[in-house]
Design a protein around this motif. Structure first.
Motif, short mmCIF file in Angstrom:
data_model
loop_
_atom_site.label_atom_id
_atom_site.label_comp_id
_atom_site.label_asym_id
_atom_site.label_seq_id
_atom_site.Cartn_x
_atom_site.Cartn_y
_atom_site.Cartn_z
N CYS A 61 43.13 50.19 59.34
CA CYS A 61 43.94 49.29 60.03
C CYS A 61 43.74 48.84 61.42
CB CYS A 61 45.69 49.65 59.95
SG CYS A 61 46.03 50.35 58.28
N PRO A 62 43.87 47.36 61.49
CA PRO A 62 43.26 46.79 63.10
C PRO A 62 44.35 47.28 64.19
CG PRO A 62 44.10 45.15 61.51
CD PRO A 62 44.11 46.46 60.67
N ASN A 63 45.54 47.49 63.87
CA ASN A 63 46.60 47.99 64.82
C ASN A 63 47.54 48.78 63.91
OD1 ASN A 63 45.78 45.87 66.91
ND2 ASN A 63 46.44 44.56 65.27
N VAL A 64 47.55 50.20 64.79
CA VAL A 64 48.68 51.28 64.28
C VAL A 64 49.84 51.08 65.17
CG1 VAL A 64 48.84 53.45 63.72
CG2 VAL A 64 46.83 52.23 63.24
N LEU A 65 51.11 51.22 64.55
CA LEU A 65 52.34 51.22 65.33
C LEU A 65 52.58 52.69 65.48
CD1 LEU A 65 54.58 48.59 63.33
CD2 LEU A 65 53.62 48.45 65.48
N ASP A 66 53.16 52.94 66.65
CA ASP A 66 53.57 54.30 66.93
C ASP A 66 55.03 54.28 67.34
OD1 ASP A 66 53.86 56.96 67.68
OD2 ASP A 66 52.85 56.50 69.80
N LYS A 67 55.69 55.14 66.56
CA LYS A 67 57.12 55.08 66.86
C LYS A 67 57.71 56.30 66.46
CE LYS A 67 58.21 52.84 62.22
NZ LYS A 67 58.81 51.57 61.92
N THR A 68 59.05 56.51 66.89
CA THR A 68 59.84 57.65 66.63
C THR A 68 60.87 57.15 65.85
OG1 THR A 68 59.00 58.98 68.73
CG2 THR A 68 60.95 59.72 67.35
N ARG A 69 61.13 57.52 64.54
CA ARG A 69 62.32 57.44 63.85
C ARG A 69 63.37 58.18 64.25
NH1 ARG A 69 61.72 54.67 58.32
NH2 ARG A 69 61.54 52.94 59.98
N HIS A 70 64.54 58.04 64.62
CA HIS A 70 65.79 58.87 64.69
C HIS A 70 66.67 58.52 63.71
CE1 HIS A 70 64.32 59.54 68.60
NE2 HIS A 70 64.11 58.33 68.72
N LEU A 71 67.36 59.56 62.96
CA LEU A 71 68.28 59.35 61.99
C LEU A 71 69.79 59.67 62.38
CD1 LEU A 71 66.64 60.96 58.91
CD2 LEU A 71 66.64 58.57 59.81
N VAL A 72 70.62 58.74 62.20
CA VAL A 72 72.00 58.80 62.59
C VAL A 72 73.08 58.42 61.51
CG1 VAL A 72 73.64 57.82 64.30
CG2 VAL A 72 71.17 58.05 65.28
N SER A 73 74.01 59.24 61.10
CA SER A 73 74.99 58.79 60.00
C SER A 73 76.17 58.40 60.74
CB SER A 73 75.03 60.20 59.16
OG SER A 73 73.99 60.69 58.85
N VAL A 74 76.76 57.47 60.35
CA VAL A 74 78.04 56.58 60.62
C VAL A 74 78.81 56.71 59.26
CG1 VAL A 74 79.18 54.69 61.64
CG2 VAL A 74 76.83 55.40 62.43
N GLU A 75 79.96 57.46 59.34
CA GLU A 75 80.78 57.54 58.05
C GLU A 75 79.57 57.94 56.67
OE1 GLU A 75 83.75 54.63 57.44
OE2 GLU A 75 84.29 54.90 59.32
N THR A 76 79.70 57.26 55.80
CA THR A 76 78.47 57.46 54.79
C THR A 76 77.43 56.90 54.76
OG1 THR A 76 79.46 55.69 53.34
CG2 THR A 76 80.87 57.88 53.21
N MET A 77 76.98 56.34 55.57
CA MET A 77 75.73 55.26 55.70
C MET A 77 74.69 56.00 56.73
SD MET A 77 76.58 53.07 53.59
CE MET A 77 75.28 51.92 53.90
N LEU A 78 73.78 55.97 56.57
CA LEU A 78 72.49 56.41 57.14
C LEU A 78 71.70 55.36 58.00
CD1 LEU A 78 70.90 58.91 58.17
CD2 LEU A 78 69.47 58.14 56.29
#
Length: 153
Positions: A80-97
């Motif tokens: 891949c010419p460019n690779v994204l770097d990220k941190t994914r945080h999971l947060v629940s709000v009521e029944t949705m993620l």
């Protein structure tokens, strides 16, 4: 056929940080960024994935995701010419993620929240930390961020 229905938002505050129940570092690259389809490879922690997505139809699109060996994912990321770097945080709000992506590298400073919905017209609770919706703004597509990072806007 698998359909992804997703809305994307900027963040109005850091109020979501206290509700994070899991965070994972992600390396993500694109083997194809054609407007009709994208092919993404991802290393999410120690797990590899290959994902094919169709053209956006509003907030919906076809999505097919398959696990691949982590070594294969790493080898594909090298293509891949460019690779994204990220941190994914999971947060629940009521029944949705909520998935909150905090970008690093050339996209540092960008933080977006995504929610996957069961239908295009599904309702959900808007947390007070949620900002403007950017679902229809192609600059915020991860494939676009790999080609024109946030630091060059």
């Amino acid at each position: 056929m698998a359909i992804e229905i997703e809305r994307k938002f900027l963040l109005a505050s850091d109020g979501w940080r206290d509700a994070v129940h899991r965070s994972t570092r992600i390396a993500q690259g694109y083997l194809c960024t054609d407007p009709e389809r994208t092919v993404r490879v991802r290393l999410k922690g120690d797990a590899g994935f290959l994902t094919i997505k169709g053209k956006n139809q509003g907030i919906a699109r076809a999505e097919f995701e398959y696990p691949v060996p982590a070594d294969d994912a790493a080898a594909m990321l090298a293509l891949c010419p460019n690779v994204l770097d990220k941190t994914r945080h999971l947060v629940s709000v009521e029944t949705m993620l909520w998935e909150i992506d905090e970008f690093h590298g050339d996209n540092a400073g960008l933080v977006v929240a995504e929610i996957e919905l069961p239908s295009v017209d599904a309702t959900f609770v808007r947390p007070d930390w949620l900002g403007a919706e950017v679902s229809a703004d192609p600059r915020y597509f991860n494939s676009a961020l790999s080609e024109k990072p946030y630091c060059r806007w």
